[in-house]
Design a protein around this motif. Structure first.
Motif, mmCIF file in Angstrom:
data_model
loop_
_atom_site.group_PDB
_atom_site.id
_atom_site.type_symbol
_atom_site.label_atom_id
_atom_site.label_comp_id
_atom_site.label_asym_id
_atom_site.label_seq_id
_atom_site.Cartn_x
_atom_site.Cartn_y
_atom_site.Cartn_z
ATOM 1 N N VAL A 130 -35.364 -24.813 -15.219
ATOM 2 C CA VAL A 130 -34.577 -24.633 -13.991
ATOM 3 C C VAL A 130 -33.764 -25.868 -13.617
ATOM 4 O O VAL A 130 -32.892 -25.808 -12.767
ATOM 5 N N ASP A 131 -34.080 -27.005 -14.246
ATOM 6 C CA ASP A 131 -33.441 -28.224 -13.782
ATOM 7 C C ASP A 131 -32.987 -29.135 -14.919
ATOM 8 O O ASP A 131 -31.789 -29.258 -15.197
ATOM 9 N N ALA A 132 -33.946 -29.736 -15.640
ATOM 10 C CA ALA A 132 -33.596 -30.824 -16.558
ATOM 11 C C ALA A 132 -32.657 -30.426 -17.699
ATOM 12 O O ALA A 132 -31.824 -31.223 -18.131
ATOM 13 N N SER A 133 -32.775 -29.187 -18.183
ATOM 14 C CA SER A 133 -31.997 -28.814 -19.377
ATOM 15 C C SER A 133 -30.536 -28.510 -19.060
ATOM 16 O O SER A 133 -29.691 -28.455 -19.944
ATOM 17 N N VAL A 134 -30.251 -28.300 -17.785
ATOM 18 C CA VAL A 134 -28.891 -27.912 -17.385
ATOM 19 C C VAL A 134 -28.235 -29.078 -16.654
ATOM 20 O O VAL A 134 -28.840 -29.681 -15.766
ATOM 21 N N GLY A 135 -27.033 -29.424 -17.044
ATOM 22 C CA GLY A 135 -26.307 -30.436 -16.268
ATOM 23 C C GLY A 135 -25.951 -31.681 -17.030
ATOM 24 O O GLY A 135 -25.160 -32.492 -16.561
ATOM 25 N N GLY A 136 -26.552 -31.878 -18.215
ATOM 26 C CA GLY A 136 -26.064 -32.923 -19.104
ATOM 27 C C GLY A 136 -26.491 -34.347 -18.824
ATOM 28 O O GLY A 136 -25.942 -35.282 -19.398
ATOM 29 N N LYS A 137 -27.501 -34.552 -17.963
ATOM 30 C CA LYS A 137 -27.994 -35.928 -17.797
ATOM 31 C C LYS A 137 -28.990 -36.202 -18.908
ATOM 32 O O LYS A 137 -29.928 -35.428 -19.109
ATOM 33 N N THR A 138 -28.793 -37.298 -19.617
ATOM 34 C CA THR A 138 -29.726 -37.652 -20.686
ATOM 35 C C THR A 138 -30.270 -39.047 -20.398
ATOM 36 O O THR A 138 -29.693 -39.773 -19.593
ATOM 37 N N GLY A 139 -31.347 -39.430 -21.065
ATOM 38 C CA GLY A 139 -31.781 -40.805 -20.837
ATOM 39 C C GLY A 139 -33.181 -41.121 -21.276
ATOM 40 O O GLY A 139 -33.944 -40.254 -21.711
ATOM 41 N N ILE A 140 -33.495 -42.409 -21.152
ATOM 42 C CA ILE A 140 -34.845 -42.908 -21.422
ATOM 43 C C ILE A 140 -35.241 -43.874 -20.303
ATOM 44 O O ILE A 140 -34.392 -44.300 -19.511
ATOM 45 N N ASN A 141 -36.516 -44.215 -20.277
ATOM 46 C CA ASN A 141 -37.021 -45.188 -19.303
ATOM 47 C C ASN A 141 -37.100 -46.573 -19.965
ATOM 48 O O ASN A 141 -37.155 -46.678 -21.184
ATOM 49 N N ASN A 142 -37.155 -47.614 -19.147
ATOM 50 C CA ASN A 142 -37.474 -48.944 -19.684
ATOM 51 C C ASN A 142 -38.308 -49.692 -18.647
ATOM 52 O O ASN A 142 -38.740 -49.096 -17.652
ATOM 53 N N ASP A 143 -38.544 -50.966 -18.882
ATOM 54 C CA ASP A 143 -39.437 -51.729 -17.989
ATOM 55 C C ASP A 143 -38.913 -51.772 -16.559
ATOM 56 O O ASP A 143 -39.663 -52.041 -15.621
ATOM 57 N N TYR A 144 -37.635 -51.546 -16.370
ATOM 58 C CA TYR A 144 -37.054 -51.655 -15.025
ATOM 59 C C TYR A 144 -37.085 -50.340 -14.250
ATOM 60 O O TYR A 144 -36.823 -50.326 -13.056
ATOM 61 N N GLY A 145 -37.401 -49.262 -14.910
ATOM 62 C CA GLY A 145 -37.504 -47.998 -14.173
ATOM 63 C C GLY A 145 -37.218 -46.784 -15.037
ATOM 64 O O GLY A 145 -37.011 -46.884 -16.252
ATOM 65 N N LYS A 146 -37.191 -45.639 -14.348
ATOM 66 C CA LYS A 146 -37.020 -44.358 -15.043
ATOM 67 C C LYS A 146 -35.537 -44.004 -15.204
ATOM 68 O O LYS A 146 -34.751 -44.193 -14.288
ATOM 69 N N ASN A 147 -35.202 -43.484 -16.351
ATOM 70 C CA ASN A 147 -33.867 -42.931 -16.616
ATOM 71 C C ASN A 147 -32.731 -43.923 -16.340
ATOM 72 O O ASN A 147 -31.640 -43.525 -15.941
ATOM 73 N N LEU A 148 -33.013 -45.208 -16.512
ATOM 74 C CA LEU A 148 -31.974 -46.198 -16.188
ATOM 75 C C LEU A 148 -30.972 -46.358 -17.323
ATOM 76 O O LEU A 148 -29.904 -46.941 -17.153
ATOM 77 N N ILE A 149 -31.326 -45.849 -18.502
ATOM 78 C CA ILE A 149 -30.418 -45.936 -19.645
ATOM 79 C C ILE A 149 -30.118 -44.510 -20.094
ATOM 80 O O ILE A 149 -31.053 -43.741 -20.349
ATOM 81 N N GLY A 150 -28.854 -44.153 -20.147
ATOM 82 C CA GLY A 150 -28.568 -42.780 -20.560
ATOM 83 C C GLY A 150 -27.085 -42.462 -20.488
ATOM 84 O O GLY A 150 -26.251 -43.342 -20.253
ATOM 85 N N THR A 151 -26.793 -41.211 -20.683
ATOM 86 C CA THR A 151 -25.394 -40.771 -20.727
ATOM 87 C C THR A 151 -25.271 -39.407 -20.032
ATOM 88 O O THR A 151 -26.286 -38.775 -19.732
ATOM 89 N N PHE A 152 -24.058 -38.986 -19.808
ATOM 90 C CA PHE A 152 -23.807 -37.587 -19.462
ATOM 91 C C PHE A 152 -23.330 -36.922 -20.740
ATOM 92 O O PHE A 152 -22.296 -37.320 -21.304
ATOM 93 N N TRP A 153 -24.058 -35.975 -21.236
ATOM 94 C CA TRP A 153 -23.700 -35.319 -22.507
ATOM 95 C C TRP A 153 -24.182 -33.880 -22.442
ATOM 96 O O TRP A 153 -25.385 -33.628 -22.391
ATOM 97 N N GLN A 154 -23.248 -32.955 -22.368
ATOM 98 C CA GLN A 154 -23.632 -31.554 -22.157
ATOM 99 C C GLN A 154 -24.095 -30.900 -23.458
ATOM 100 O O GLN A 154 -23.527 -31.163 -24.515
ATOM 101 N N PRO A 155 -25.123 -30.055 -23.374
ATOM 102 C CA PRO A 155 -25.547 -29.325 -24.573
ATOM 103 C C PRO A 155 -24.523 -28.266 -24.951
ATOM 104 O O PRO A 155 -23.651 -27.906 -24.151
#
Ligand code: NAD
Length: 349
Positions: free
Chosen positions: A128-153
């Motif tokens: 219902v949420d994460a798979s739609v909308g094209g936000k991608t990313g990973i976490n690092n020591d500074y927080g969640k989802n701080l590194i990523g891209t907008f890339w639509q499936p």
């Protein structure tokens, strides 16, 4: 149920379709690599493989858990792409919850400057949420989802059959995101949720379709979150602090969002944006799915300061997304600190 939501992001991206319960057979004349984790692979990988007709099929199986949403796993996906000589026409399939979806999308967006990927989400939250909308990313020591891209499936396939093996808490965590969409955007949908049990297959499929339609509409207006897309963060400003203060080990994300929505409601009530009656309706609906709705704030000052760690708190102001009645929202970045502190100290509803 055979309802397709045609997702239509901004002109800069390609349109794509979210298929609901329509994954019969997928044929691709290219190399395909499935990215999944140990849990989903054990439960559903063979089912998926049986439905794929592709030139060459590879699979990467990552360890399960938010703690693996990191550079190491990204590296693992990219290395597999190189080892199997995926080219620019190859396709990645994200097969799992939001963690797998976000990481696979990120890998797809940067491998050889971007290749196609498909989302086959297997949690309710991801459908219902994460798979739609094209936000991608990973976490690092500074927080969640701080590194990523907008890339639509290229497409999203939501299959209710995969949800049958979801643990109760994971199911409820997805319901929290459904409630979020209804409270902020659709009063009728909220009233429908009050009278329809989502444990009934037909109701669940309808709720998934309605939620995706809301998200698709919002993201089409604002793909990169310059405006209305931020409304999808209702409850999240509080949830991120709760998750952080409890070291991501007490609440699932959707559970923290449920508490966060109730906390946001308390603030909304103090600003006369939300009535006591509507706040109670929201809380009652969340509790029906055994979602938590209360968090003992250890120190309201510390909680307030923690808002500023969120990447969405720009220029030292906190943007609160608050319900304005049910089915409407207010975006506020002008709420005095004292008002917020009072709400944090108060009983939640
Ligand atoms: P998750 O991916 O960790 O999945 C939750 C658990 O369910 C995992 O243990 C997983 O292995 C298991 N699981 C998955 N499918 C299953 C199935 N069919 N049966 C049994 N178990 C199954 O978590 P999630 O809640 O799906 O997603 C949370 C992640 O999504 C977070 O990292 C969050 O940041 C991200 N997210 C992204 C967006 C976005 O717009 N990109 C939006 C919301 C959340």
């Amino acid at each position: 149920m055979h309802v397709n939501v045609v997702f239509n992001p901004t002109a800069s991206s390609k349109d794509y379709t979210v298929f609901i319960d329509e994954l019969q057979t997928l044929c691709f004349d290219t190399k395909v690599m499935i990215v999944t984790n140990t849990t989903v692979a054990a439960l559903h990988l063979e089912t998926l493989k049986a439905r794929l007709h592709v030139k060459t099929l590879h699979t990467v199986i990552l360890p399960d858990g938010e703690q693996y949403k990191n550079f190491e796993s990204l590296h693992c996906i990219l290395n597999a792409c190189f080892e199997h000589r995926l080219d620019r026409k190859s396709l990645l399939i994200a097969f799992g919850g939001g963690v797998i979806g976000d990481m696979t999308g990120f890998a797809a967006s940067i491998y050889q400057r971007g290749i196609d990927f498909i989302q086959i989400p297997t949690t309710l939250l991801a459908q219902v949420d994460a798979s739609v909308g094209g936000k991608t990313g990973i976490n690092n020591d500074y927080g969640k989802n701080l590194i990523g891209t907008f890339w639509q499936p290229r497409a999203v396939y939501c299959e209710s059959a995969f949800l049958k093996t979801l643990p109760h808490r994971e199911f409820a965590a997805g319901v929290a995101e459904i409630v979020k969409m209804a409270v902020t955007f659709d009063r009728d949908f909220f009233a429908w949720l009050e009278t329809h049990d989502l444990h009934v297959d037909q109701n669940l499929a309808e709720a998934i379709r309605k939620s995706i339609a809301i998200k698709a509409r919002v993201v089409a207006q604002d793909e990169t979150e310059q405006g209305v897309r931020a409304v999808l963060n209702y409850g999240h400003t509080f949830a991120h602090v709760i998750e952080n203060q409890t070291a991501y080990s007490v609440y699932l994300h959707g559970e923290a969002v449920a508490i966060g929505m109730v906390m946001a409601n308390t603030l909304a009530k103090s600003l006369d944006l939300l009535s006591q009656e509507d706040a109670l309706r929201i809380q009652t609906l969340l509790r029906r799915y055994d979602l938590p709705t209360h968090y003992d704030v250890p120190s309201s000052e510390a909680f307030y300061e923690a808002f500023f760690l969120d990447k969405k708190s720009a220029n030292d102001t906190i943007k609160f997304i608050l319900p304005q009645g049910i089915g409407n929202y207010a975006m506020r970045n002008d709420i005095p600190k004292e008002t917020v502190l009072r709400a944090l100290k108060g009983d939640h509803v």
